[in-house]
Design a protein around this motif. Structure first.
Motif, PDB file in Angstrom:
ATOM      1  N   GLU A  63      14.813  44.343  28.735  1.00 52.54           N
ATOM      2  CA  GLU A  63      14.823  43.165  29.270  1.00 52.54           C
ATOM      3  C   GLU A  63      13.354  42.628  29.534  1.00 52.54           C
ATOM      4  N   ASN A  64      12.628  43.593  30.049  1.00 54.46           N
ATOM      5  CA  ASN A  64      11.410  43.389  30.129  1.00 54.46           C
ATOM      6  C   ASN A  64      10.402  42.965  29.144  1.00 54.46           C
ATOM      7  N   ARG A  65      10.474  43.428  28.027  1.00 56.96           N
ATOM      8  CA  ARG A  65       9.802  43.207  26.639  1.00 56.96           C
ATOM      9  C   ARG A  65      10.458  41.740  26.335  1.00 56.96           C
ATOM     10  N   ARG A  66      11.654  41.301  26.314  1.00 58.75           N
ATOM     11  CA  ARG A  66      12.368  40.103  25.888  1.00 58.75           C
ATOM     12  C   ARG A  66      11.540  39.081  26.844  1.00 58.75           C
ATOM     13  N   ALA A  67      11.685  39.275  28.148  1.00 54.56           N
ATOM     14  CA  ALA A  67      11.070  38.277  29.109  1.00 54.56           C
ATOM     15  C   ALA A  67       9.680  37.732  28.570  1.00 54.56           C
ATOM     16  N   ALA A  68       8.928  38.636  28.120  1.00 51.79           N
ATOM     17  CA  ALA A  68       7.465  38.288  27.696  1.00 51.79           C
ATOM     18  C   ALA A  68       7.573  37.374  26.339  1.00 51.79           C
ATOM     19  N   GLY A  69       8.621  37.042  25.893  1.00 47.58           N
ATOM     20  CA  GLY A  69       8.924  35.997  24.889  1.00 47.58           C
ATOM     21  C   GLY A  69       8.474  36.790  23.405  1.00 47.58           C
ATOM     22  N   VAL A  70       8.914  35.942  22.542  1.00 55.12           N
ATOM     23  CA  VAL A  70       8.791  36.517  21.131  1.00 55.12           C
ATOM     24  C   VAL A  70       8.244  35.583  20.170  1.00 55.12           C
ATOM     25  N   ILE A  71       7.709  36.016  19.098  1.00 61.30           N
ATOM     26  CA  ILE A  71       6.777  35.613  18.183  1.00 61.30           C
ATOM     27  C   ILE A  71       6.982  36.016  16.593  1.00 61.30           C
ATOM     28  N   ALA A  72       6.952  35.205  15.504  1.00 60.33           N
ATOM     29  CA  ALA A  72       7.130  35.549  14.298  1.00 60.33           C
ATOM     30  C   ALA A  72       6.544  34.422  13.331  1.00 60.33           C
ATOM     31  N   ALA A  73       6.202  35.157  12.182  1.00 61.74           N
ATOM     32  CA  ALA A  73       5.613  34.192  11.135  1.00 61.74           C
ATOM     33  C   ALA A  73       6.860  33.876  10.268  1.00 61.74           C
ATOM     34  N   ILE A 129      -2.730  35.678  12.159  1.00 60.31           N
ATOM     35  CA  ILE A 129      -2.512  34.830  13.266  1.00 60.31           C
ATOM     36  C   ILE A 129      -1.399  35.280  14.470  1.00 60.31           C
ATOM     37  N   VAL A 130      -0.456  35.845  13.989  1.00 59.05           N
ATOM     38  CA  VAL A 130       0.753  36.135  14.623  1.00 59.05           C
ATOM     39  C   VAL A 130       0.200  37.365  15.657  1.00 59.05           C
ATOM     40  N   HIS A 131      -0.466  38.439  15.217  1.00 60.62           N
ATOM     41  CA  HIS A 131      -1.084  39.289  15.904  1.00 60.62           C
ATOM     42  C   HIS A 131      -1.930  39.062  16.836  1.00 60.62           C
ATOM     43  N   ARG A 132      -2.824  37.895  16.695  1.00 55.25           N
ATOM     44  CA  ARG A 132      -3.642  37.586  17.739  1.00 55.25           C
ATOM     45  C   ARG A 132      -3.150  36.949  18.763  1.00 55.25           C
ATOM     46  N   ILE A 133      -2.181  36.195  18.505  1.00 59.84           N
ATOM     47  CA  ILE A 133      -1.350  35.307  19.656  1.00 59.84           C
ATOM     48  C   ILE A 133      -0.595  36.143  20.423  1.00 59.84           C
ATOM     49  N   ALA A 134       0.057  37.256  19.758  1.00 57.31           N
ATOM     50  CA  ALA A 134       1.128  38.281  20.446  1.00 57.31           C
ATOM     51  C   ALA A 134       0.141  39.191  21.596  1.00 57.31           C
ATOM     52  N   LEU A 135      -1.108  39.720  21.053  1.00 58.44           N
ATOM     53  CA  LEU A 135      -2.008  40.361  21.853  1.00 58.44           C
ATOM     54  C   LEU A 135      -2.366  39.269  23.084  1.00 58.44           C
ATOM     55  N   ARG A 136      -2.840  38.020  22.725  1.00 57.23           N
ATOM     56  CA  ARG A 136      -3.124  37.096  23.924  1.00 57.23           C
ATOM     57  C   ARG A 136      -2.189  36.991  24.817  1.00 57.23           C
ATOM     58  N   ASP A 137      -1.085  36.494  24.408  1.00 57.41           N
ATOM     59  CA  ASP A 137       0.330  36.389  25.204  1.00 57.41           C
ATOM     60  C   ASP A 137       1.253  37.331  25.679  1.00 57.41           C
ATOM     61  N   GLY A 138       1.234  38.508  25.012  1.00 51.10           N
ATOM     62  CA  GLY A 138       2.097  39.556  25.480  1.00 51.10           C
ATOM     63  C   GLY A 138       3.445  39.425  24.999  1.00 51.10           C
ATOM     64  N   SER A 139       3.636  38.778  23.988  1.00 53.14           N
ATOM     65  CA  SER A 139       4.918  38.298  23.328  1.00 53.14           C
ATOM     66  C   SER A 139       5.225  39.304  22.180  1.00 53.14           C
ATOM     67  N   VAL A 140       6.315  39.432  21.857  1.00 54.19           N
ATOM     68  CA  VAL A 140       6.978  40.553  21.177  1.00 54.19           C
ATOM     69  C   VAL A 140       7.105  40.250  19.798  1.00 54.19           C
ATOM     70  N   ILE A 141       6.635  40.627  18.602  1.00 51.71           N
ATOM     71  CA  ILE A 141       6.721  40.329  17.271  1.00 51.71           C
ATOM     72  C   ILE A 141       8.167  40.630  16.641  1.00 51.71           C
ATOM     73  N   VAL A 142       8.683  39.642  16.275  1.00 54.21           N
ATOM     74  CA  VAL A 142      10.148  39.951  15.546  1.00 54.21           C
ATOM     75  C   VAL A 142       9.963  39.410  13.946  1.00 54.21           C
ATOM     76  N   PRO A 143       9.499  40.653  13.063  1.00 52.29           N
ATOM     77  CA  PRO A 143       9.295  40.104  11.759  1.00 52.29           C
ATOM     78  C   PRO A 143      10.564  39.653  11.043  1.00 52.29           C
ATOM     79  N   SER A 144      10.350  38.742   9.938  1.00 59.24           N
ATOM     80  CA  SER A 144      11.455  38.274   9.213  1.00 59.24           C
ATOM     81  C   SER A 144      12.217  39.368   8.588  1.00 59.24           C
ATOM     82  N   ALA A 145      11.326  40.446   8.204  1.00 66.37           N
ATOM     83  CA  ALA A 145      12.110  41.432   7.420  1.00 66.37           C
ATOM     84  C   ALA A 145      11.953  42.770   7.909  1.00 66.37           C
ATOM     85  N   ASN A 146      10.631  43.157   8.077  1.00 67.84           N
ATOM     86  CA  ASN A 146      10.176  44.373   8.397  1.00 67.84           C
ATOM     87  C   ASN A 146      10.466  45.163   9.664  1.00 67.84           C
TER      88      ASN A 146
END
Length: 332
Positions: A63-73, A129-146
């Motif tokens: 729940e804590n990680r999810r609450a930080a938001g998610v990001i993907a390319a 771009i994804v990694h830069r934004i995730a680092l800045r915002d603390g969001s969790v990366i959800v890859p499209s395949a990996n």
């Protein structure tokens, strides 16, 4: 038996993902001399199979990680799926998509409240771009395949196919990053069903990588199947596909348009180019499949109507006057 991860994903997706139908056509059966079952993931929520993996991955976050938001390319479909998964979990989502992504995909993502960041496919590296934004915002990366949970969620497509049709000899799937192929291969493992991938000839990174036995990067490809335009396979799916995939068929651009026309003519279904690639592989190389019934993953239907009509007009014009020529012209 399907992997435990796929079976767990089946449970998480109950009441969330639609159990999409398996379509049949007497014309396709007669043309190919076998029973053909088309898994209509264009009827899935968000218009493609991608919701399965995106939702499964988001649901598995604490729940804590999810609450930080998610990001993907994404080229569009995974972005749309992640936007819905985030909306259902009431968390924020940011999606990094190409500037030339179809307008229909962009509009659907915006309607779900996700933030869109655009990039130029040929000038920018989307993962950076994804990694830069995730680092800045603390969001969790959800890859499209990996991601193992994305792969497992995608595998529920294959699980449903095998639950409905018990005598499939093969399942034909489109290959981009490789997550869908890997998931279906995990679902079919040990059941005597061959899983065969299909890529555009212009974007044959998985074909080349499997042949070499390691990841092989290719230049940014130009293909009408925008969702499959990867420069190399995702690492985790590639390792699964190297073990479990029975092979990869490559198809020319013309075959993709003709498969779209065939799906419209005989199934009354509008396919985006990436969604029609597996069917193009069936028509283009049916001789490479084992004898017996075959399942085909029709992976998505999110296409801009002007582009769709243009591609369909070209394909139908080539085959005008012969309702079966669309397929016959690409059979070898």
């Amino acid at each position: 038996m399907a992997s435990t991860a796929v079976l767990n994903a089946v449970q998480r997706l109950r009441g969330v993902a639609i159990r999409t139908p398996m379509l049949t056509s007497p014309a396709a059966d007669a043309l190919l001399g076998r029973r053909v079952w088309v898994k209509a993931e264009n009827l899935q929520r968000t218009g493609s199979f991608k919701l399965r993996g995106a939702y499964n991955a988001v649901a598995c976050l604490d729940e804590n990680r999810r609450a930080a938001g998610v990001i993907a390319a994404s080229s569009g479909n995974h972005a749309h799926a992640l936007a819905l998964a985030a909306h259902l979990h009431q968390v924020s989502a940011t999606v990094v998509i190409p500037a030339d992504a179809p307008a229909a995909k962009r509009e659907a993502i915006e309607a779900l409240g996700a933030r869109i960041v655009s990039y130029d496919r040929r000038r920018h590296r989307r993962d950076e771009i994804v990694h830069r934004i995730a680092l800045r915002d603390g969001s969790v990366i959800v890859p499209s395949a990996n991601d193992p949970m994305v792969v497992a969620g995608a595998g529920t497509v294959g699980w449903e196919m095998l639950q409905e049709v018990h005598d499939l000899a093969a399942i034909v799937v489109p290959v981009g990053g490789g997550g869908l192929a890997a998931g279906v291969a995990l679902a079919a493992a040990g059941q005597g069903v061959k899983v065969i991938g299909v890529e555009p000839e212009a974007a044959d990174d998985t074909f080349q990588s499997l042949r070499a036995g390691h990841l092989v990067p290719i230049p940014p490809p130009t293909t009408v199947a925008d969702g499959l335009g990867h420069t190399q396979p995702a690492g985790l799916p590639f390792e699964i596909n190297r073990r479990l995939l029975s092979g990869v068929i490559t198809v020319p651009e013309q075959a993709i348009g003709e498969a779209m026309a065939y799906l419209w003519r005989h199934y009354r279904s509008a396919a985006e180019p990436s969604g029609a690639v597996a069917f193009a592989g069936l028509l283009h190389a049916a001789h490479r499949l084992p004898e017996g019934p075959v399942g085909v993953v029709f992976s998505g239907g999110n296409v801009d109507w002007p582009a769709y009509r243009s591609l369909l007009d070209i394909a139908l014009e080539r085959t005008e006057g012969n309702s079966d020529a669309t397929a016959a012209s690409v059979l070898r």
